[in-house]
Design a protein around this motif. Sequence first.
Motif, PDB file in Angstrom:
ATOM      1  N   PRO A   1       0.806  -1.233   0.000  1.00 50.47           N
ATOM      2  CA  PRO A   1       0.000   0.000   0.000  1.00 50.47           C
ATOM      3  C   PRO A   1       0.839   1.283   0.000  1.00 50.47           C
ATOM      4  CG  PRO A   1      -0.843  -1.556   1.619  1.00 50.47           C
ATOM      5  CD  PRO A   1       0.452  -2.102   1.120  1.00 50.47           C
ATOM      6  N   ILE A   2       2.099   1.183   0.423  1.00 50.70           N
ATOM      7  CA  ILE A   2       2.984   2.349   0.441  1.00 50.70           C
ATOM      8  C   ILE A   2       3.528   2.622  -0.962  1.00 50.70           C
ATOM      9  CG2 ILE A   2       5.073   3.327   1.507  1.00 50.70           C
ATOM     10  CD1 ILE A   2       4.707   1.323   3.797  1.00 50.70           C
ATOM     11  N   GLY A   3       3.347   1.656  -1.875  1.00 49.18           N
ATOM     12  CA  GLY A   3       3.835   1.826  -3.242  1.00 49.18           C
ATOM     13  C   GLY A   3       5.202   1.213  -3.473  1.00 49.18           C
ATOM     14  N   ILE A   4       5.628   0.333  -2.571  1.00 43.28           N
ATOM     15  CA  ILE A   4       6.920  -0.338  -2.721  1.00 43.28           C
ATOM     16  C   ILE A   4       6.711  -1.654  -3.456  1.00 43.28           C
ATOM     17  CG2 ILE A   4       8.825  -1.444  -1.480  1.00 43.28           C
ATOM     18  CD1 ILE A   4       8.430   0.642   0.740  1.00 43.28           C
ATOM     19  N   LYS A   5       7.534  -1.902  -4.465  1.00 41.21           N
ATOM     20  CA  LYS A   5       7.494  -3.166  -5.203  1.00 41.21           C
ATOM     21  C   LYS A   5       8.035  -4.256  -4.281  1.00 41.21           C
ATOM     22  CE  LYS A   5       9.588  -5.242  -9.316  1.00 41.21           C
ATOM     23  NZ  LYS A   5      10.531  -4.979 -10.420  1.00 41.21           N
ATOM     24  N   VAL A   6       7.262  -5.330  -4.119  1.00 42.09           N
ATOM     25  CA  VAL A   6       7.673  -6.438  -3.253  1.00 42.09           C
ATOM     26  C   VAL A   6       7.890  -7.670  -4.114  1.00 42.09           C
ATOM     27  CG1 VAL A   6       7.078  -7.881  -1.270  1.00 42.09           C
ATOM     28  CG2 VAL A   6       6.367  -5.484  -1.308  1.00 42.09           C
ATOM     29  N   THR A   7       9.120  -8.208  -4.083  1.00 47.74           N
ATOM     30  CA  THR A   7       9.452  -9.425  -4.820  1.00 47.74           C
ATOM     31  C   THR A   7       9.949 -10.460  -3.833  1.00 47.74           C
ATOM     32  OG1 THR A   7      11.710  -8.644  -5.231  1.00 47.74           O
ATOM     33  CG2 THR A   7      10.070  -8.173  -6.937  1.00 47.74           C
ATOM     34  N   ARG A   8      10.125 -11.659  -4.325  1.00 51.18           N
ATOM     35  CA  ARG A   8      10.685 -12.709  -3.479  1.00 51.18           C
ATOM     36  C   ARG A   8      11.718 -13.473  -4.289  1.00 51.18           C
ATOM     37  NH1 ARG A   8       6.998 -16.332  -1.169  1.00 51.18           N
ATOM     38  NH2 ARG A   8       8.875 -17.403  -0.610  1.00 51.18           N
ATOM     39  N   ILE A   9      12.674 -14.058  -3.609  1.00 46.98           N
ATOM     40  CA  ILE A   9      13.633 -14.881  -4.345  1.00 46.98           C
ATOM     41  C   ILE A   9      12.894 -16.095  -4.877  1.00 46.98           C
ATOM     42  CG2 ILE A   9      15.686 -14.065  -3.135  1.00 46.98           C
ATOM     43  CD1 ILE A   9      15.662 -16.603  -1.467  1.00 46.98           C
ATOM     44  N   ALA A  10      13.311 -16.574  -6.033  1.00 43.46           N
ATOM     45  CA  ALA A  10      12.659 -17.725  -6.647  1.00 43.46           C
ATOM     46  C   ALA A  10      12.927 -18.970  -5.807  1.00 43.46           C
ATOM     47  CB  ALA A  10      13.185 -17.931  -8.068  1.00 43.46           C
ATOM     48  N   HIS A  11      12.097 -19.954  -6.023  1.00 47.80           N
ATOM     49  CA  HIS A  11      12.264 -21.179  -5.243  1.00 47.80           C
ATOM     50  C   HIS A  11      13.305 -22.088  -5.858  1.00 47.80           C
ATOM     51  CE1 HIS A  11       9.316 -20.571  -2.127  1.00 47.80           C
ATOM     52  NE2 HIS A  11       8.486 -20.089  -3.036  1.00 47.80           N
ATOM     53  N   GLY A  12      14.509 -21.560  -6.003  1.00 45.87           N
ATOM     54  CA  GLY A  12      15.643 -22.403  -6.353  1.00 45.87           C
ATOM     55  C   GLY A  12      16.119 -23.098  -5.090  1.00 45.87           C
ATOM     56  N   LEU A  13      15.606 -22.630  -3.966  1.00 47.06           N
ATOM     57  CA  LEU A  13      15.941 -23.234  -2.679  1.00 47.06           C
ATOM     58  C   LEU A  13      14.901 -24.293  -2.347  1.00 47.06           C
ATOM     59  CD1 LEU A  13      16.682 -19.921  -0.788  1.00 47.06           C
ATOM     60  CD2 LEU A  13      18.347 -21.554  -1.621  1.00 47.06           C
ATOM     61  N   PRO A  14      15.304 -25.416  -1.786  1.00 44.77           N
ATOM     62  CA  PRO A  14      14.325 -26.455  -1.467  1.00 44.77           C
ATOM     63  C   PRO A  14      13.402 -26.011  -0.340  1.00 44.77           C
ATOM     64  CG  PRO A  14      16.476 -27.038  -0.590  1.00 44.77           C
ATOM     65  CD  PRO A  14      16.665 -25.793  -1.416  1.00 44.77           C
ATOM     66  N   VAL A  15      12.152 -26.415  -0.424  1.00 47.67           N
ATOM     67  CA  VAL A  15      11.194 -26.102   0.632  1.00 47.67           C
ATOM     68  C   VAL A  15      11.682 -26.758   1.921  1.00 47.67           C
ATOM     69  CG1 VAL A  15       8.832 -26.434   1.430  1.00 47.67           C
ATOM     70  CG2 VAL A  15       9.274 -25.837  -0.949  1.00 47.67           C
ATOM     71  N   GLY A  16      11.698 -25.974   2.983  1.00 48.78           N
ATOM     72  CA  GLY A  16      12.187 -26.480   4.262  1.00 48.78           C
ATOM     73  C   GLY A  16      13.679 -26.307   4.429  1.00 48.78           C
ATOM     74  N   GLY A  17      14.377 -25.824   3.370  1.00 48.58           N
ATOM     75  CA  GLY A  17      15.817 -25.630   3.446  1.00 48.58           C
ATOM     76  C   GLY A  17      16.168 -24.265   4.009  1.00 48.58           C
TER      77      GLY A  17
END
Length: 198
Positions: free
Chosen positions: A162-178
Amino acid sequence: MDFLNYPQPLADLISGLSRLPGIGPKTAGRLAFYLLQQPQIAESLADAIHNAMENIKECSICSNYTEQDPCPICTSEKRDSSLLCIVEQPRDVAALEKTREFKGRYHVLHGVISPLEGIGPEQLTVSQLLNRLEGIKEVVMALNPTVEGEATSIYLSKLLKPIGIKVTRIAHGLPVGGDLEYADEVTIARALEGRRLL
């Protein structure tokens, strides 16, 4: 493990070592006896622990562990001050820095939201994060891909979008639970390159 047959100082040492993550009573006992047999190593370890406790503090800006405040990453003019990466722990900063791919700055939460453990946003550095958003254009979520990490990412993105900041996430090249700490540089670099909008 029963420490009654040991002298009290040895029992205390075993008890103290067994409180470390991943160290059970038997391993703690082996470590304690090893340290008693290797006094130079024990003294060097004690000095290193004392030195770290005396000289390492949290950066007043990003909450990463540092010897100087603010830390070198926060004060570097070579870093992109409009790009902020949010991580769970200081060790995650070290893992990301090894890749030499991320050119922005960091914010360390010192955990993730976990209602079952009584950890809410108030126990993390969320308020410090919200106080340092001026000039930030993109926030990269680099939290571990656990249920708590996902919940924390979603919570933070609802505050930031809502503040206008672009929010991204690192791709799941990492294993789930790692954990980031145990991933190799190539995996982390690919995850950074493949980040996407939340």
